[in-house]
Design an enzyme around this catalytic site. Structure first.
Site, PDB file in Angstrom:
ATOM      1  N   HIS A 126       0.690  -1.103  -0.172  1.00  0.00           N
ATOM      2  CA  HIS A 126       0.070  -0.118  -0.074  1.00  0.00           C
ATOM      3  C   HIS A 126       0.739   1.302  -0.045  1.00  0.00           C
ATOM      4  O   HIS A 126       0.671   2.250  -0.650  1.00  0.00           O
ATOM      5  CB  HIS A 126      -0.760   0.017   1.266  1.00  0.00           C
ATOM      6  CG  HIS A 126      -1.738  -1.074   1.250  1.00  0.00           C
ATOM      7  ND1 HIS A 126      -1.515  -1.950   2.372  1.00  0.00           N
ATOM      8  CD2 HIS A 126      -2.735  -1.372   0.632  1.00  0.00           C
ATOM      9  CE1 HIS A 126      -2.766  -2.866   2.346  1.00  0.00           C
ATOM     10  NE2 HIS A 126      -3.430  -2.739   1.440  1.00  0.00           N
ATOM     11  N   ARG A 170      -4.262 -10.304   4.064  1.00  0.00           N
ATOM     12  CA  ARG A 170      -4.702 -11.579   4.314  1.00  0.00           C
ATOM     13  C   ARG A 170      -3.634 -12.444   4.712  1.00  0.00           C
ATOM     14  O   ARG A 170      -3.778 -13.645   5.538  1.00  0.00           O
ATOM     15  CB  ARG A 170      -5.432 -12.140   2.943  1.00  0.00           C
ATOM     16  CG  ARG A 170      -6.650 -11.464   2.883  1.00  0.00           C
ATOM     17  CD  ARG A 170      -7.541 -12.262   1.893  1.00  0.00           C
ATOM     18  NE  ARG A 170      -8.991 -11.777   2.008  1.00  0.00           N
ATOM     19  CZ  ARG A 170      -9.498 -10.930   1.217  1.00  0.00           C
ATOM     20  NH1 ARG A 170      -8.815 -10.348   0.195  1.00  0.00           N
ATOM     21  NH2 ARG A 170     -10.682 -10.537   1.077  1.00  0.00           N
TER      22      ARG A 170
HETATM   23  P1  AMP Z   1      -6.320  -3.985  -0.506  1.00  0.00           P
HETATM   24  O1  AMP Z   1      -6.258  -3.125   0.735  1.00  0.00           O
HETATM   25  O2  AMP Z   1      -6.033  -5.170  -0.572  1.00  0.00           O
HETATM   26  O3  AMP Z   1      -7.852  -3.586  -1.102  1.00  0.00           O
HETATM   27  O4  AMP Z   1      -5.348  -3.290  -1.637  1.00  0.00           O
HETATM   28  C1  AMP Z   1      -5.307  -1.774  -1.690  1.00  0.00           C
HETATM   29  C2  AMP Z   1      -4.656  -1.553  -3.107  1.00  0.00           C
HETATM   30  O5  AMP Z   1      -3.204  -1.918  -2.508  1.00  0.00           O
HETATM   31  C3  AMP Z   1      -4.981  -2.416  -4.087  1.00  0.00           C
HETATM   32  O6  AMP Z   1      -4.735  -1.453  -5.532  1.00  0.00           O
HETATM   33  C4  AMP Z   1      -4.013  -3.537  -4.289  1.00  0.00           C
HETATM   34  O7  AMP Z   1      -3.812  -4.013  -5.319  1.00  0.00           O
HETATM   35  C5  AMP Z   1      -2.877  -2.883  -3.631  1.00  0.00           C
HETATM   36  N1  AMP Z   1      -2.064  -3.788  -3.138  1.00  0.00           N
HETATM   37  C6  AMP Z   1      -2.259  -4.715  -2.334  1.00  0.00           C
HETATM   38  N2  AMP Z   1      -0.821  -5.543  -2.226  1.00  0.00           N
HETATM   39  C7  AMP Z   1      -0.052  -4.979  -2.739  1.00  0.00           C
HETATM   40  C8  AMP Z   1       1.478  -5.569  -3.023  1.00  0.00           C
HETATM   41  N3  AMP Z   1       1.937  -6.431  -2.463  1.00  0.00           N
HETATM   42  N4  AMP Z   1       1.935  -4.687  -3.910  1.00  0.00           N
HETATM   43  C9  AMP Z   1       1.560  -3.556  -4.467  1.00  0.00           C
HETATM   44  N5  AMP Z   1       0.314  -3.241  -4.435  1.00  0.00           N
HETATM   45  C10 AMP Z   1      -0.557  -4.072  -3.595  1.00  0.00           C
END
Ligand code: AMP
Length: 289
Positions: free
Chosen positions: A42, A193
Site C-alpha cells: 500500500h 490476508r
Molecule cells: P487492498 O487493501 O487489499 O484492497 O489493496 C489496496 C490496493 O493496494 C490495491 O490497489 C492493491 O492492488 C494494492 N496492493 C495490495 N497488495 C499489494 C502489493 N503487495 N504490492 C503492490 N500493491 C498492492
C-alpha cells in the site's frame, strides 16, 4: 523533512468540499483506495501518488459490497490507529477517508455498477459478486474525490483491468496508474490476508511465487504450450501440503482471455488456498522474455 499529519475524515461530503477547494487552486489530487491493514505494498502506492500529485488521499474502507456471504468481511483486519501511524511515518498524506459503511451506503442506497468482459473469468468465476462491489465503491471514491489520478497495485491484476475498463467504458476523467507488486524477502506478495496464515502455512505460501518463476523460466527456455506450463506449476504447488488451487491461468494481458500458446506477451495468474486463506498472485511475461 516536513511531517504531514493527515486529516482524517469519515464523511464523503466533507472530503469532497476540501478537495474541490484544492482543485480550484490548481492542485492535482491523487487517490489511493485501500481496505486498510496497511503494508509496504500500500505504501508504495502512496509514494507514487506523492511523486505525481500535489495532494494525496488514502481511503481506508473494508467495503461490504465486495464480500459474498461466508467470505472474510467480519474477520478482515481493522487496525485504523496502526494504519494512521504508518501513514504519518511515510509523511505527505493529506487526507485519510475512513468512513463507516453507512457513510458510503446510507439508508435507501440502491445503485449498482456492473462491468462486463474482464470480470467474467478467474476471480469473477470464484467470487461472482466481487467485481460489482469493487466497481461500485471505486466509482463512488472517484466521484467524491474528483481525483486526477488513482493508484492501484498489480497484485490485484484483474481488479486493475476492471477499473481500467470502467474508466474507458464510462468515460471517467481520471488517470489510472498500476504499481508493481511488493513482496516479502521470500517472494510472498504482501497482502493484508497474510496475517491469517499459521506459521507452517506461512512457510508454504512462497510456493505461489516459485510457481510463477518456474513458468517464466520454462517460457524463457522456449516452452510455449500453456498446458504443459500449467501442469508443471500444478505439480510444484501440489508439493505444499496445505495448498488447494482455485485456478492457474495464462492469459492475454489486456482481455484476460486464456491462451493456448505463449507468444506475444502474457500474464500468469494464480489463486491458491493455503489452509483456509485464499492467496492471489501474478506475473507479466513480456513477449521478448
Ligand atoms: P487492498 O487493501 O487489499 O484492497 O489493496 C489496496 C490496493 O493496494 C490495491 O490497489 C492493491 O492492488 C494494492 N496492493 C495490495 N497488495 C499489494 C502489493 N503487495 N504490492 C503492490 N500493491 C498492492
Amino acid at each position: 523533512m516536513t511531517v504531514t499529519i493527515p486529516e482524517v475524515i469519515s464523511e464523503p461530503r466533507i472530503l469532497s468540499e476540501r478537495l474541490a477547494a484544492l482543485r480550484r487552486q490548481g492542485k492535482k489530487v491523487g487517490l489511493v483506495p485501500t481496505m486498510g491493514a496497511l503494508h509496504d505494498g500500500h505504501l508504495s502506492l502512496v509514494r507514487q501518488s506523492k511523486e505525481l500529485c500535489d495532494v494525496t488521499v488514502v481511503s481506508i474502507f473494508v467495503n461490504p459490497t465486495q464480500f459474498a456471504p461466508g467470505e472474510d468481511y467480519e474477520k478482515y483486519p481493522r487496525v485504523l490507529d496502526a494504519d494512521l501511524a504508518r501513514l504519518e511515518s511515510v509523511g505527505g498524506v493529506d487526507f485519510v477517508l475512513a468512513p463507516k459503511p453507512a457513510d458510503i451506503y446510507p439508508e435507501g442506497f440502491d445503485a449498482h455498477v456492473h462491468i462486463g468482459g474482464v470480470t467474467r473469468r478467474l476471480e469473477g468465476e470464484f467470487r461472482p459478486t466481487h467485481f460489482d462491489g469493487v466497481a461500485l465503491v471505486v466509482l463512488k471514491l472517484f466521484n467524491m474525490s474528483g481525483a486526477d489520478l488513482a493508484f492501484f497495485g498489480q497484485k490485484d491484476y484483474q481488479q486493475a483491468a476492471v477499473i481500467q475498463k470502467m474508466v474507458r467504458d464510462l468515460n471517467l476523467q481520471i488517470g489510472i496508474r498500476v504499481c508493481p507488486i511488493v513482496r516479502e524477502a521470500d517472494g510472498l506478495a504482501m497482502s493484508s490476508r497474510n496475517k491469517y496464515l499459521s506459521p507452517s502455512e506461512r512457510a508454504e505460501a512462497p510456493v505461489l511465487k516459485r510457481a510463477l518463476d518456474l513458468a517464466r523460466r520454462m517460457i524463457a527456455e522456449g516452452e510455449s504450450d500453456t498446458g504443459r506450463i500449467k501442469e508443471k506449476m500444478r505439480e510444484l504447488i501440489g508439493s505444499a501440503p496445505s495448498s488447494a488451487i482455485d485456478y492457474i491461468s495464462i492469459a492475454d494481458p489486456e482481455t484476460l482471455d486464456e491462451l493456448e500458446r505463449v507468444g506475444g506477451g502474457a500474464v500468469i495468474l494464480l489463486a491458491v488456498k493455503i489452509g483456509s486463506t485464499r492467496l492471489i498472485d501474478n506475473t507479466l511475461v513480456p513477449s521478448d522474455i
